[in-house]
Motif scaffolding. Sequence first.
Motif, short mmCIF file in Angstrom:
data_model
loop_
_atom_site.label_atom_id
_atom_site.label_comp_id
_atom_site.label_asym_id
_atom_site.label_seq_id
_atom_site.Cartn_x
_atom_site.Cartn_y
_atom_site.Cartn_z
N LEU A 192 0.85 -1.18 0.00
CA LEU A 192 0.00 0.00 0.00
C LEU A 192 0.90 1.24 0.00
CD1 LEU A 192 -3.00 0.97 0.21
CD2 LEU A 192 -2.55 1.27 2.66
N LYS A 193 0.67 2.14 -0.95
CA LYS A 193 1.52 3.32 -1.09
C LYS A 193 0.65 4.55 -1.30
CE LYS A 193 5.08 0.53 -3.42
NZ LYS A 193 5.96 0.43 -4.60
N VAL A 194 1.30 5.72 -1.26
CA VAL A 194 0.63 6.98 -1.57
C VAL A 194 1.34 7.59 -2.78
CG1 VAL A 194 0.08 9.31 -0.77
CG2 VAL A 194 -0.05 7.38 0.82
N GLY A 195 0.56 8.02 -3.76
CA GLY A 195 1.14 8.62 -4.95
C GLY A 195 0.09 8.81 -6.02
N ASP A 196 0.55 9.06 -7.25
CA ASP A 196 -0.38 9.28 -8.35
C ASP A 196 -0.52 8.07 -9.26
OD1 ASP A 196 2.04 9.28 -9.66
OD2 ASP A 196 1.81 11.25 -10.58
N GLU A 197 0.06 6.95 -8.86
CA GLU A 197 -0.03 5.72 -9.65
C GLU A 197 -1.50 5.37 -9.90
OE1 GLU A 197 1.30 2.37 -11.73
OE2 GLU A 197 2.56 3.91 -10.82
N GLY A 198 -1.82 5.11 -11.18
CA GLY A 198 -3.19 4.72 -11.53
C GLY A 198 -4.14 5.88 -11.72
N ARG A 199 -3.73 7.07 -11.35
CA ARG A 199 -4.58 8.25 -11.55
C ARG A 199 -4.24 8.88 -12.90
NH1 ARG A 199 -4.56 7.21 -6.32
NH2 ARG A 199 -6.18 8.08 -4.98
N SER A 200 -4.76 8.27 -13.95
CA SER A 200 -4.44 8.72 -15.30
C SER A 200 -5.67 8.60 -16.19
CB SER A 200 -3.28 7.89 -15.88
OG SER A 200 -3.77 6.71 -16.51
N PRO A 201 -5.65 9.25 -17.34
CA PRO A 201 -6.78 9.12 -18.28
C PRO A 201 -7.03 7.68 -18.72
CG PRO A 201 -5.40 10.99 -18.89
CD PRO A 201 -4.66 10.23 -17.82
N VAL A 202 -6.03 6.82 -18.64
CA VAL A 202 -6.24 5.42 -19.03
C VAL A 202 -7.25 4.76 -18.11
CG1 VAL A 202 -5.15 3.15 -19.23
CG2 VAL A 202 -3.96 5.17 -20.09
N GLU A 203 -7.01 4.83 -16.79
CA GLU A 203 -7.92 4.19 -15.85
C GLU A 203 -9.32 4.79 -15.91
OE1 GLU A 203 -3.98 2.94 -14.81
OE2 GLU A 203 -4.78 4.95 -15.14
N TRP A 204 -9.39 6.14 -16.03
CA TRP A 204 -10.70 6.78 -16.08
C TRP A 204 -11.46 6.34 -17.34
CZ3 TRP A 204 -8.42 7.51 -11.90
CH2 TRP A 204 -8.76 8.47 -10.95
N THR A 205 -10.75 6.22 -18.46
CA THR A 205 -11.39 5.81 -19.70
C THR A 205 -11.86 4.36 -19.64
OG1 THR A 205 -10.06 7.38 -20.97
CG2 THR A 205 -11.08 5.59 -22.20
N VAL A 206 -11.02 3.49 -19.09
CA VAL A 206 -11.44 2.08 -18.97
C VAL A 206 -12.66 1.97 -18.08
CG1 VAL A 206 -10.78 -0.22 -18.18
CG2 VAL A 206 -9.12 1.18 -19.42
N LEU A 207 -12.65 2.69 -16.95
CA LEU A 207 -13.80 2.64 -16.05
C LEU A 207 -15.07 3.11 -16.76
CD1 LEU A 207 -15.20 2.31 -13.33
CD2 LEU A 207 -14.38 4.60 -12.71
N ALA A 208 -14.99 4.25 -17.42
CA ALA A 208 -16.18 4.83 -18.05
C ALA A 208 -16.71 3.94 -19.17
CB ALA A 208 -15.85 6.21 -18.59
N ASN A 209 -15.82 3.38 -19.98
CA ASN A 209 -16.25 2.67 -21.19
C ASN A 209 -16.38 1.16 -21.02
OD1 ASN A 209 -16.17 5.17 -22.38
ND2 ASN A 209 -14.28 4.82 -23.51
N HIS A 210 -15.68 0.60 -20.02
CA HIS A 210 -15.61 -0.86 -19.94
C HIS A 210 -15.72 -1.41 -18.51
CE1 HIS A 210 -14.05 -0.61 -24.08
NE2 HIS A 210 -13.21 0.31 -23.63
N GLY A 211 -15.77 -0.54 -17.50
CA GLY A 211 -15.67 -0.98 -16.12
C GLY A 211 -16.72 -1.99 -15.70
N VAL A 212 -16.33 -2.90 -14.82
CA VAL A 212 -17.23 -3.93 -14.28
C VAL A 212 -17.63 -3.51 -12.87
CG1 VAL A 212 -17.43 -6.35 -13.57
CG2 VAL A 212 -16.15 -5.76 -15.65
N THR A 213 -18.91 -3.35 -12.65
CA THR A 213 -19.41 -2.90 -11.35
C THR A 213 -19.54 -4.07 -10.38
OG1 THR A 213 -20.67 -1.16 -12.44
CG2 THR A 213 -21.26 -1.67 -10.17
#
Length: 242
Positions: A98-119
């Motif tokens: 477990l870390k603190v940082g900006d890892e994963g906070r990118s347009p890639v993750e947001w786009t995958v969530l919006a267009n393909h994410g599994v709830t």
Amino acid sequence: MLPPRARDVVDRYTRRIDRESPGLLQGLYLVGSVALHDFHDEVSDVDFIAVAENPDPAVLRKVHEGLEKFDGLYVTFEDLRTSPSKLPNGYYRLEGELKVGDEGRSPVEWTVLANHGVTIRGPRPQELQVHVDPDELREWVRGNANTYWRQFVDDPYDLIFDAGIAWGVLGISRLHYSMVTGDVTSKTGAGRHALRAFPKHRAIIEEALRHRTSPVVKPEHPDLERQAAAVAYLEAAIASCC
């Protein structure tokens, strides 16, 4: 239907976090290979985005203990409605830590969530008003191609491995797909895209697809011609992204 390993780790995670901090987990979404229909049990991580207000890191460490290949980040619903470039650092889990940082906070993750994410829990992605901007994604692609992926051209040692060929060739192919479409695809989908976009490099792209699930094993006699072909493809794909 989730792959069995994904279902098992998700069930264990949700039981633990509900027991340790009832009400903390407001939303849970799977992204990555599960969402993009390219999950391979032997090698794929289960990637998540969890929605939780002010999580206690001690609780998160306890909840995640022993949950292998389960990586992701903690955000709020408001974070998801915001450009990731404007967000402060936050908690994320990567390779068991477990870390603190900006890892994963990118347009890639947001786009995958919006267009393909599994709830798994919470409103469906279509209801979240996730911040998605194809131009922002393309700008991120340009930067990532010229930094992270450029290193494989400058120092191609990893490209002696079967797994390295798959990682490098299919990885940069994903960026090219995003540059062309404004969306995100899987490694396998990116390879198929690259076969159409870069027919001159067909042999090394097909080689990468063959090794999509190969373990990292050092070859006794490295194939330097294959390494050179991978470098040539990376150079062409990076140039096309930029």
